[in-house]
Design a protein around this motif. Structure first.
Motif, PDB file in Angstrom:
ATOM      1  N   LEU A 116     -75.297  28.000  -3.810  1.00 49.37           N
ATOM      2  CA  LEU A 116     -74.815  26.847  -3.041  1.00 49.37           C
ATOM      3  C   LEU A 116     -74.782  25.582  -3.897  1.00 49.37           C
ATOM      4  N   LEU A 117     -75.824  25.354  -4.682  1.00 51.60           N
ATOM      5  CA  LEU A 117     -75.822  24.176  -5.551  1.00 51.60           C
ATOM      6  C   LEU A 117     -74.740  24.268  -6.622  1.00 51.60           C
ATOM      7  N   SER A 118     -74.475  25.469  -7.112  1.00 47.14           N
ATOM      8  CA  SER A 118     -73.398  25.645  -8.089  1.00 47.14           C
ATOM      9  C   SER A 118     -72.045  25.330  -7.482  1.00 47.14           C
ATOM     10  N   VAL A 119     -71.838  25.758  -6.259  1.00 49.87           N
ATOM     11  CA  VAL A 119     -70.571  25.484  -5.578  1.00 49.87           C
ATOM     12  C   VAL A 119     -70.384  23.978  -5.384  1.00 49.87           C
ATOM     13  N   VAL A 120     -71.458  23.289  -5.009  1.00 49.53           N
ATOM     14  CA  VAL A 120     -71.371  21.832  -4.860  1.00 49.53           C
ATOM     15  C   VAL A 120     -71.104  21.181  -6.212  1.00 49.53           C
ATOM     16  N   TYR A 121     -71.729  21.691  -7.253  1.00 52.71           N
ATOM     17  CA  TYR A 121     -71.514  21.146  -8.597  1.00 52.71           C
ATOM     18  C   TYR A 121     -70.038  21.260  -8.999  1.00 52.71           C
ATOM     19  N   PHE A 122     -69.416  22.367  -8.649  1.00 52.35           N
ATOM     20  CA  PHE A 122     -68.013  22.578  -9.008  1.00 52.35           C
ATOM     21  C   PHE A 122     -67.040  22.065  -7.952  1.00 52.35           C
ATOM     22  N   SER A 123     -67.507  21.309  -6.977  1.00 56.19           N
ATOM     23  CA  SER A 123     -66.622  20.833  -5.912  1.00 56.19           C
ATOM     24  C   SER A 123     -65.530  19.900  -6.439  1.00 56.19           C
ATOM     25  N   GLU A 124     -65.795  19.164  -7.500  1.00 60.99           N
ATOM     26  CA  GLU A 124     -64.754  18.306  -8.074  1.00 60.99           C
ATOM     27  C   GLU A 124     -63.613  19.153  -8.632  1.00 60.99           C
ATOM     28  N   SER A 125     -63.944  20.233  -9.312  1.00 63.85           N
ATOM     29  CA  SER A 125     -62.916  21.139  -9.830  1.00 63.85           C
ATOM     30  C   SER A 125     -62.186  21.831  -8.682  1.00 63.85           C
ATOM     31  N   ILE A 126     -62.923  22.211  -7.666  1.00 61.77           N
ATOM     32  CA  ILE A 126     -62.310  22.831  -6.487  1.00 61.77           C
ATOM     33  C   ILE A 126     -61.359  21.844  -5.826  1.00 61.77           C
ATOM     34  N   ASN A 127     -61.755  20.583  -5.744  1.00 62.35           N
ATOM     35  CA  ASN A 127     -60.913  19.543  -5.150  1.00 62.35           C
ATOM     36  C   ASN A 127     -59.618  19.370  -5.948  1.00 62.35           C
ATOM     37  N   GLU A 128     -59.718  19.353  -7.265  1.00 62.02           N
ATOM     38  CA  GLU A 128     -58.522  19.212  -8.107  1.00 62.02           C
ATOM     39  C   GLU A 128     -57.579  20.397  -7.932  1.00 62.02           C
TER      40      GLU A 128
END
Length: 153
Positions: free
Chosen positions: A59-71
């Motif tokens: 879960l913390l990894s997914v939040v960490y990569f949320s900026e990339s997911i957003n892009e």
């Protein structure tokens, strides 16, 4: 614009922002379902710490990569959404994606703290019972030890 939608400059707070979202969009229903399943998994596995640690790290990894997911989502929103929600500031992904995940992480930490206090209470109770047992055994041993009669000599 579609009827019922409001202009971006009309958004004055979180509530008006949430009202602009089309919650019937299938991918949003899937996202909400994912959050509910994650919360259920966190609650149902409260006694399996190893699994919860893995879940927490994922879960913390997914939040960490949320900026990339957003892009990525901003570039490909037409393939899965009716509207473009993914702004450069990340307000949408933070609100509907990251915040619920972080709340689940807080739930996991709360579960760990609760379990830790329960283990400490159990340990302290066992220590006190053992101490009482030893004191009772020592007291019983001193009472049953034969004393030497000094007058017989």
């Amino acid at each position: 614009m579609h009827p019922g939608q409001i202009e971006v400059n009309e958004i004055t707070g979180l509530w008006t922002f949430l009202l602009t979202i089309d919650w019937k969009d299938p991918w949003l229903i899937g996202l909400i379902t994912l959050h509910v399943l994650t919360t259920s998994t966190a609650l149902l596995t409260r006694n399996n710490t190893n699994f919860q640690v893995v879940l927490f790290l994922v879960l913390l990894s997914v939040v960490y990569f949320s900026e990339s997911i957003n892009e990525y989502a901003a570039a490909n929103w037409q393939t899965f959404s009716k509207q473009q929600y993914f702004d450069n500031n990340g307000l949408f992904i933070s609100t509907v994606f990251s915040i619920p995940i972080l709340l689940n992480c807080m739930l996991l930490i709360g579960t760990w703290l609760y379990n830790s206090t329960q283990i400490m209470v159990t340990l302290k109770t066992a220590q006190l019972k053992e101490k009482a047992r030893r004191e009772k055994a020592a007291l019983t041993a001193t009472r049953t030890t034969p004393t030497k009669n000094l007058t017989e000599d």
